[in-house]
Design a protein around this motif. Sequence first.
Motif, PDB file in Angstrom:
ATOM      1  N   SER A 160       0.038  -0.830   6.494  1.00 47.65           N
ATOM      2  CA  SER A 160      -0.849   0.329   6.623  1.00 47.65           C
ATOM      3  C   SER A 160      -0.064   1.624   6.479  1.00 47.65           C
ATOM      4  N   ASP A 166      -4.060  -0.604   4.091  1.00 44.43           N
ATOM      5  CA  ASP A 166      -5.105   0.367   4.414  1.00 44.43           C
ATOM      6  C   ASP A 166      -4.446   1.738   4.508  1.00 44.43           C
ATOM      7  N   GLN A 198      -4.942   5.823   5.698  1.00 41.71           N
ATOM      8  CA  GLN A 198      -5.740   6.784   6.451  1.00 41.71           C
ATOM      9  C   GLN A 198      -5.029   8.135   6.360  1.00 41.71           C
ATOM     10  N   GLY A 218      -6.958  -2.439  -0.580  1.00 47.82           N
ATOM     11  CA  GLY A 218      -7.108  -2.154   0.853  1.00 47.82           C
ATOM     12  C   GLY A 218      -8.133  -1.058   1.065  1.00 47.82           C
ATOM     13  N   ASP A 219      -8.411  -0.777   2.313  1.00 47.58           N
ATOM     14  CA  ASP A 219      -9.427   0.231   2.640  1.00 47.58           C
ATOM     15  C   ASP A 219      -8.786   1.615   2.750  1.00 47.58           C
ATOM     16  N   THR A 243      -9.377   5.623   3.973  1.00 45.04           N
ATOM     17  CA  THR A 243     -10.177   6.599   4.710  1.00 45.04           C
ATOM     18  C   THR A 243      -9.572   7.981   4.499  1.00 45.04           C
ATOM     19  N   GLY A 275     -11.243  -2.243  -2.825  1.00 50.12           N
ATOM     20  CA  GLY A 275     -11.346  -2.065  -1.370  1.00 50.12           C
ATOM     21  C   GLY A 275     -12.517  -1.170  -1.041  1.00 50.12           C
TER      22      GLY A 275
END
Lengths: 173, 204
Positions: A70, A89, A91, A103-104, A106, A121
């Motif tokens: 991450s 991920d 962020q 991956g995600d 944000t 993702g």
Amino acid sequence: MQNIVKSATQSLRSALQTIQHRNDKAAEATASAVAATNRGGRSMIGSGAKIEGKLISDEDLMIQGQVKGSVTAKANEVIVGVKGKLTADIQAKVVKVEGTVSGDITGSEKVIIAKTGNVVGNIRAPRVNLEDGAKFKGSIEMDPEDMALSGLQAKSMPEPKTRPLDIDAKQVG
Amino acid sequence: MLKSVKRASGNSPLETVSSSLLSTVLEPPVEEGRLVVLDMGLAAPSTVRFFNQSKCRLHFTALIDSELDKYNREESSYAERVEQFSAALNLQPGIKIDIFLFWDLFCYLNKSAIDALMEVLSPFVHDASRAHSIGLLNARQQMPFYEYGVASVGQLSQYPKTTFQPPVYVHSRRDFNKLLGCLSVDKSCLLADGRVENILLVNR
């Protein structure tokens, strides 16, 4: 210019202090990752670096290497460069993908997928821009009303207390 | 498996085409909460731009850009197809889709595959769900190979694809309506190059 050099030196010293507490392999990976840190006031993970774990940054971050895990830079920008390959991920305040991400993502302000970007993702941000040529598979959750809210949050955000670049990593591959 | 799709960039051969029916799909407001859109292609930049001002959730399944042969195999059972589509769509149980953008997907699926796909989608349809699809006017026409998107309420965007075009299946309107299950063709309208666009609404 002096300030930039001073800031770069401090960040590098801080990161090196962090890696002294890691095992040899992790230290090797981390040292390689921060070797090019703070070019132009932005931390950089070079294209030769492979990192597995949590990557937390309190300044803008450019990733040209490989990251599995991450990436967090809540008040800053994360750029996944053309050579960057992430299975992670992300962020951040603003995320720009020019490379590959699985991956995600944000973005509290914005997410941009550049024409060379390839993302599989889910994306969550007040605003998402796809440039012509960008490839994306997954879901996008947008709410322009969150934009104003994220602006307010950014203004009232306290000064970061953590180290400028904190990599909890181990070497992979 | 996602096939590599070369999409226009730089001096983009992106075209826009007038659509008489797209507004029927896009304009009805959502009473509350988030607009949920299911797009069967890869994300087209124009589609993301169009929905940028809305509180919405866009799902891009890239099903059109996947290996479609596996859904059309005669030896596959109905249950196998349903399982394959469920896995490919990977939709969160319980969500309801407001807008389905099928684009030209049905042209590349045989009857058994469409039947299975609609079975998988039926739990995600609600009373006011609406859909857009593109088909061929008749079997004599060649299906142009584009990646589609929403340019505006009255315009489609189309990006020429440079990958291998899968075999095309032409379905009569009667057969197509039977296969759609909970949806049916409400209106059709001619597009350029021997294509028709369809609005699909929920059977009442």
